[in-house]
Design a protein around this motif. Structure first.
Motif, short mmCIF file in Angstrom:
data_model
loop_
_atom_site.label_atom_id
_atom_site.label_comp_id
_atom_site.label_asym_id
_atom_site.label_seq_id
_atom_site.Cartn_x
_atom_site.Cartn_y
_atom_site.Cartn_z
N GLY A 53 2.38 2.07 -15.39
CA GLY A 53 1.25 2.63 -16.12
C GLY A 53 -0.08 2.47 -15.41
N GLU A 54 -1.16 2.33 -16.17
CA GLU A 54 -2.52 2.39 -15.65
C GLU A 54 -2.86 1.29 -14.66
N SER A 55 -2.15 0.18 -14.70
CA SER A 55 -2.47 -0.91 -13.77
C SER A 55 -1.84 -0.71 -12.39
N CYS A 56 -1.17 0.41 -12.19
CA CYS A 56 -0.52 0.71 -10.92
C CYS A 56 -1.29 1.76 -10.14
N GLU A 57 -1.51 1.50 -8.84
CA GLU A 57 -2.10 2.48 -7.93
C GLU A 57 -1.06 2.83 -6.87
N THR A 58 -1.09 4.07 -6.39
CA THR A 58 -0.19 4.47 -5.32
C THR A 58 -0.99 5.11 -4.18
N LYS A 59 -0.45 5.02 -2.98
CA LYS A 59 -1.09 5.60 -1.80
C LYS A 59 -0.02 6.17 -0.88
N LEU A 60 -0.17 7.44 -0.51
CA LEU A 60 0.75 8.09 0.42
C LEU A 60 0.07 8.18 1.78
N LEU A 61 0.69 7.59 2.80
CA LEU A 61 0.14 7.61 4.15
C LEU A 61 0.71 8.81 4.90
N ASP A 62 -0.14 9.73 5.23
CA ASP A 62 0.28 10.99 5.83
C ASP A 62 0.91 10.77 7.21
N GLY A 63 2.10 11.32 7.41
CA GLY A 63 2.75 11.32 8.71
C GLY A 63 3.62 10.13 9.02
N GLN A 107 3.47 4.19 0.62
CA GLN A 107 4.66 4.78 1.22
C GLN A 107 4.24 5.90 2.18
N GLY A 108 5.06 6.15 3.20
CA GLY A 108 4.77 7.20 4.16
C GLY A 108 5.26 8.55 3.69
#
Length: 218
Positions: free
Chosen positions: A178-188, A158-159
């Protein structure tokens, strides 16, 4: 989604990737057919809209004034408002506003996108923003528990400047899955564009992250 699987006669579990409404659909499908899914990648998934979008949706439902809904844009100025909402930089807004408003007027009934948006938010006129968020959060959590039990690899991108989808969506999914989930924040990045860089596109940037995720779980 079920029709697609029947048509393709897919035998191996699938790596599902979905953006916005498609991300919400992929998440709900995975929870109902978890044995048919190998992994789930969600790009700004439409599982919970931003609080002010709930306010707009409820206002339109109660008033019946579809023209108040930015997602139902028809004129060039309304289209520009929508482009800013999803995060496009101003140099792109002027061009896209002209093109997209013309396409809408030529090809879509006046309330087509409003109906799509109302269904997307799962909002009722009797709701208030807080209760709408709570109701959807509970549904999101219940589906996530199914994915947790299956230990399904899930990736959420997500941004940081997202204004359409609720900013809490990645953490809510992470808490449920839970543990099988990764998240990533895209800056800007916004929902689709980058407000300060017209050359940047959320889907391209998120696609690179998804590629790396799929490589890790291969």
């Amino acid at each position: 989604m079920e029709e697609f699987l029947r048509a393709t006669a897919a035998e191996q579990p699938l790596d599902l990737i979905g953006y916005s409404m498609g991300g919400g659909t992929a998440y709900e499908f995975a929870a109902r057919h978890v044995a048919r899914v190998h992994s789930l990648s969600l790009l700004a998934p439409g599982l919970l809209i931003a609080p002010d979008q709930y306010e707009t949706t409820i206002d339109v439902l109660r008033s019946g004034l579809v023209e108040r809904c930015v997602y139902n844009y028809r004129t060039e100025e309304q289209a520009k408002e929508m482009m800013r909402l999803v995060g496009y930089a101003e140099p792109a807004v002027s061009f896209l506003g002209r093109v997209l408003s013309a396409v809408r007027q030529a090809h879509h009934p006046p309330d087509y996108w409003w109906k799509m948006w109302a269904a997307f938010g799962c909002v009722e006129a009797s709701d208030d923003p807080a209760s709408a968020v709570m109701k959807q959060s509970e549904r999101l959590h219940a589906d996530g528990l199914v994915l947790r039990a299956a230990k399904l690899p899930v990736f959420v991108v997500q941004g940081s400047e997202e204004r359409v989808i609720h900013s809490a969506v990645p953490s809510l999914i992470k808490d449920a899955v839970g543990e099988s989930c990764e998240t990533k924040l895209l800056d800007g990045f916004g929902h689709r564009g980058h407000p300060t860089d017209p050359k940047q596109d959320f889907l391209k940037a998120a696609g690179k992250e998804v590629g790396a995720f799929l490589a890790r779980i291969a």
